[in-house]
Design a protein around this motif. Structure first.
Motif, mmCIF file in Angstrom:
data_model
loop_
_atom_site.group_PDB
_atom_site.id
_atom_site.type_symbol
_atom_site.label_atom_id
_atom_site.label_comp_id
_atom_site.label_asym_id
_atom_site.label_seq_id
_atom_site.Cartn_x
_atom_site.Cartn_y
_atom_site.Cartn_z
ATOM 1 N N ALA A 87 0.922 -1.017 0.123
ATOM 2 C CA ALA A 87 -0.260 -0.383 0.122
ATOM 3 C C ALA A 87 0.681 1.357 0.094
ATOM 4 O O ALA A 87 0.610 2.127 0.469
ATOM 5 C CB ALA A 87 -1.205 -0.274 1.321
ATOM 6 N N LEU A 88 1.977 1.552 -0.662
ATOM 7 C CA LEU A 88 2.470 3.111 -0.771
ATOM 8 C C LEU A 88 1.627 3.051 -1.621
ATOM 9 O O LEU A 88 1.045 3.574 -2.738
ATOM 10 C CB LEU A 88 3.578 2.385 -1.528
ATOM 11 C CG LEU A 88 4.763 1.304 -0.815
ATOM 12 C CD1 LEU A 88 5.871 0.923 -1.882
ATOM 13 C CD2 LEU A 88 5.368 1.989 0.900
ATOM 14 N N PHE A 89 2.118 4.506 -1.200
ATOM 15 C CA PHE A 89 1.425 5.308 -2.254
ATOM 16 C C PHE A 89 2.641 5.829 -4.118
ATOM 17 O O PHE A 89 3.771 6.476 -3.735
ATOM 18 C CB PHE A 89 1.079 7.529 -1.617
ATOM 19 C CG PHE A 89 0.695 6.791 -0.664
ATOM 20 C CD1 PHE A 89 -0.236 6.256 -0.953
ATOM 21 C CD2 PHE A 89 2.113 7.350 0.768
ATOM 22 C CE1 PHE A 89 -0.417 6.384 1.128
ATOM 23 C CE2 PHE A 89 1.222 7.105 2.026
ATOM 24 C CZ PHE A 89 0.296 7.070 2.212
ATOM 25 N N THR A 90 1.519 5.325 -5.244
ATOM 26 C CA THR A 90 2.243 4.858 -5.973
ATOM 27 C C THR A 90 2.393 6.711 -6.829
ATOM 28 O O THR A 90 3.563 6.500 -7.069
ATOM 29 C CB THR A 90 1.850 4.397 -7.104
ATOM 30 O OG1 THR A 90 0.106 4.176 -6.663
ATOM 31 C CG2 THR A 90 1.617 2.912 -6.466
ATOM 32 N N HIS A 91 2.303 7.426 -6.798
ATOM 33 C CA HIS A 91 1.948 8.236 -6.989
ATOM 34 C C HIS A 91 3.422 9.370 -6.764
ATOM 35 O O HIS A 91 3.700 10.607 -7.041
ATOM 36 C CB HIS A 91 1.013 9.479 -7.161
ATOM 37 C CG HIS A 91 0.084 9.561 -5.780
ATOM 38 N ND1 HIS A 91 0.291 9.452 -4.651
ATOM 39 C CD2 HIS A 91 0.122 11.068 -5.537
ATOM 40 C CE1 HIS A 91 -0.751 9.559 -4.039
ATOM 41 N NE2 HIS A 91 0.080 10.383 -4.290
ATOM 42 N N MET A 92 3.767 8.867 -5.798
ATOM 43 C CA MET A 92 4.792 9.758 -4.960
ATOM 44 C C MET A 92 6.406 8.806 -4.349
ATOM 45 O O MET A 92 5.946 8.294 -5.127
ATOM 46 C CB MET A 92 4.612 10.058 -2.996
ATOM 47 C CG MET A 92 3.135 10.633 -3.189
ATOM 48 S SD MET A 92 2.782 11.167 -1.284
ATOM 49 C CE MET A 92 1.426 11.533 -1.169
#
Lengths: 357, 270
Positions: A87-92
């Motif tokens: 659940a990483l923030f893919t846009h960051m």
């Protein structure tokens, strides 16, 4: 034992009328590596989500540091979760991912930069600040997820099958890494898994769960060597679970043959279950034992041979470094210390897992 | 070889119905009646009446797009936070009008909005002031929003539905409140859907002539109407093609922008 940090007090939870947890009580101590272990659907993830604040129990309380946090939303809790699929923030970028929790708390830029450096070093990924999560391997992503959680200096880190998506070698490496992290950070880890080997390797305490009930709580050694019921014995490693009769203290009749054992207090002539680990079964010459059987199957497993021995109508699983050929007659010998006596299951959840599962 | 054969019908289709018509548009656009090369048809856009129609088109399309976005985004958020079986029903409700003919839908609005139409009938029955927006830009915007809203809802809903619940949970876990999560997580992650939705509303709104004809009366000319009239009434295919090319430039700019922001095609309708 360290100070008690989390206390689950008679937690019950059901989904759509289906009972998932039934009056579960559990206390978790500071700096403990506690593993919730059980088959899928046993309620281990629900327990974790209740501690994390993503589910509210129907009944019971969650006490954290002497405060009732049962209804507190996740963003107000002093604990962080590492999710199954990262659940990483893919846009960051990686740095922004790690900084997320600190930015929410309005920490100074210098502090955040320091923390990012420190966290990346801790998970052995220095220099990855500007990469995007998608460009990292599964193991690296999981380590970033851990770094993202620990920069917030939580008192407790919740891990929901974090190694489930990784391959075997990587999983083993990460297990050692997690133990190292726990020792370095000195925080409490609550770990959810269905992998008994993972649980045995890493935990201080294992909580074995099935069908919403806790089956046994104990150190890995206790859980493995002294399972309290057939379910635990069967779920943790291979085992021979044999319906037997306790003749008297320190004497048990297994498949019609009397064996010395060390357990007492089960009464006289009472039916019990006996657990004997495959590696504790000794194959000897037929004349040296009262219980003889015929080897029906043999598989080479690398470290040992796994043999099936048919004796008095029960198929024994035997692990041994010495091979006995198929169809040979062997004697079965067990050290009294290695015979573990258990009470018969009182309910369905205490029964051994069916082998066809 | 076999695989190449399979693509033949599509190749034929794109040549016959896309490339050739496009080529003809360019041919007419850059020639005059004698067949000589000219830029006159393109430069005709600078004439006051054409400029006025173009600016009005851009303005009304922009307003419609903004309204669609303002309606669709909250709807998408509500839908994604609901149980699966329920949101399927609501999605169908929004797509249902698309099963009806576009012309019929717009004609229906004409009937509803007319001075003696259904809405005014109800209003006068209730002794309320009547609504006179037919044949005004308001009616055109209403028609555009009504017709194109599903094209905004679907890509936005899709991009929102794709966001892993655990990513939002992770943000919550790290201490973020709902507004912060919306701003820093949900909005950026659904951005491709927003861009896609904007394109899918803005482009047809910019080029429409049916909505403006039916709901704007004959007084309000959009660039689509001007082009249509050049082809149908003035029979000046050269000028019509020239203006079409100018309009195409705006559409291409929009497409390029959306391609830049939606690199992976994530916001696609399907």
């Amino acid at each position: 034992m360290n100070k008690e940090l989390i206390n689950l007090n008679h937690i019950s939870k059901s989904f759509d009328g289906q009972m998932v947890l039934d009056a579960l009580c559990l206390s978790i101590h500071e700096n403990e590596f506690l593993t919730l272990l059980g088959p899928s659907g046993c309620g281990k993830t629900t327990t974790l989500r209740i501690i994390g604040g993503f589910e509210t129990p129907d009944k019971g309380q969650v006490i954290f540091d002497n405060q009732d946090i049962t209804t507190l939303p996740p963003n107000k809790r002093q604990l962080n979760t590492v999710f199954q699929k990262y659940a990483l923030f893919t846009h960051m970028s990686i740095a922004e991912n790690i900084a997320f929790g600190l930015r929410v708390k309005n920490k100074s830029n210098a502090y955040i930069q320091d923390k990012i450096k420190y966290a990346l070093k801790l998970v052995n990924l220095d220099g990855y600040e500007n990469r995007k999560p998608d460009s990292l391997s599964g193991g690296q992503q999981q380590r970033i997820a851990i770094a993202r959680a620990i920069v917030n200096e939580p008192k407790v880190l919740l891990l929901d099958e974090p190694l489930g998506a990784l391959d075997l070698k990587l999983r083993q490496d990460m297990q050692y890494e997690l133990i190292r992290l726990k020792n370095e950070l000195g925080i409490t880890f609550i770990y959810v898994t269905h992998d008994q080997e993972e649980a045995l390797t890493m935990s201080d305490t294992i909580v074995v769960m099935n069908q919403g009930y806790i089956q046994q709580i104990g150190t890995p050694e206790t859980i493995y060597n002294e399972p309290e019921n057939a379910f635990v014995a069967d779920f943790i490693g291979d085992s021979n679970i044999i319906s037997s009769i306790m003749v008297r203290d320190k004497l048990v009749e297994i498949l019609g043959v009397k064996f010395d054992c060390v357990d007492t207090g089960f009464g006289e002539g009472r039916p019990v279950d006996v657990v004997i680990r495959p590696e504790d079964v000794e194959l000897v010459k037929p004349e040296e034992s009262g219980l003889n059987g015929i080897v029906t199957d043999i598989i080479f497993k690398g470290v040992h041979y796994e043999m099936c021995v048919m004796a008095n109508g029960f198929e024994w699983i035997v692990h041994s470094t010495k091979m006995s050929p198929v169809n040979s007659t062997v004697g079965i010998k067990v050290d009294p210390f290695n015979i573990q006596i258990m009470n018969k299951p009182e309910s369905e959840d205490e029964e051994a897992v069916k082998t066809d599962e | 070889m076999n695989k190449k054969m399979l693509s033949l019908p599509y190749l034929f289709w794109s040549i016959a119905f896309i490339l050739i018509p496009l080529g003809m548009i360019f041919f007419y656009g850059f020639t005059d009646k004698t067949g000589a090369f000219t830029l006159e048809n393109i430069l005709a856009i600078s004439q006051a009446e054409h400029m006025k129609a173009l600016w009005l088109s851009i303005l009304l399309s922009l307003i419609s797009t903004i309204i669609c976005l303002a309606l669709a985004y909250p709807l998408g958020l509500i839908l994604t936070s609901m149980e699966v079986n329920q949101n399927g029903f609501i999605i169908v409700l929004f797509i249902l009008p698309m099963w009806m003919n576009f012309l019929l839908r717009t004609l229906a609005w004409q009937t509803l909005l007319e001075k003696t139409g259904v809405i005014n009938g109800i209003l006068s029955f209730l002794h309320l002031p009547s609504l006179n927006i037919i044949n005004t830009p308001y009616a055109i915007v209403l028609g555009m929003v009504y017709n194109f809203l599903p094209f905004m809802v679907l890509p936005i809903y899709n991009s929102l539905a794709k966001i892993d619940r655990n990513v939002i949970n992770a943000a919550k876990d790290l201490g973020a409140g709902n507004l912060y999560i919306l701003k820093r997580i949900i909005l950026p992650l659904s951005f491709p859907g927003i861009v896609s939705g904007i394109t899918m509303v803005f482009v047809p709104a910019l080029t429409t002539f049916v909505i403006s004809t039916l709901l704007g009366g004959s007084k309000i000319l959009l660039i689509g109407n001007v082009i249509e009239q050049e082809f149908t009434q003035a029979s000046n295919w050269y000028l019509g093609s020239g203006l079409s090319i100018v309009l195409m430039v705006f559409i291409i700019i929009n497409m390029v922008l959306s391609a830049i922001f939606d690199k992976d095609g994530e916001g696609g309708l399907l």
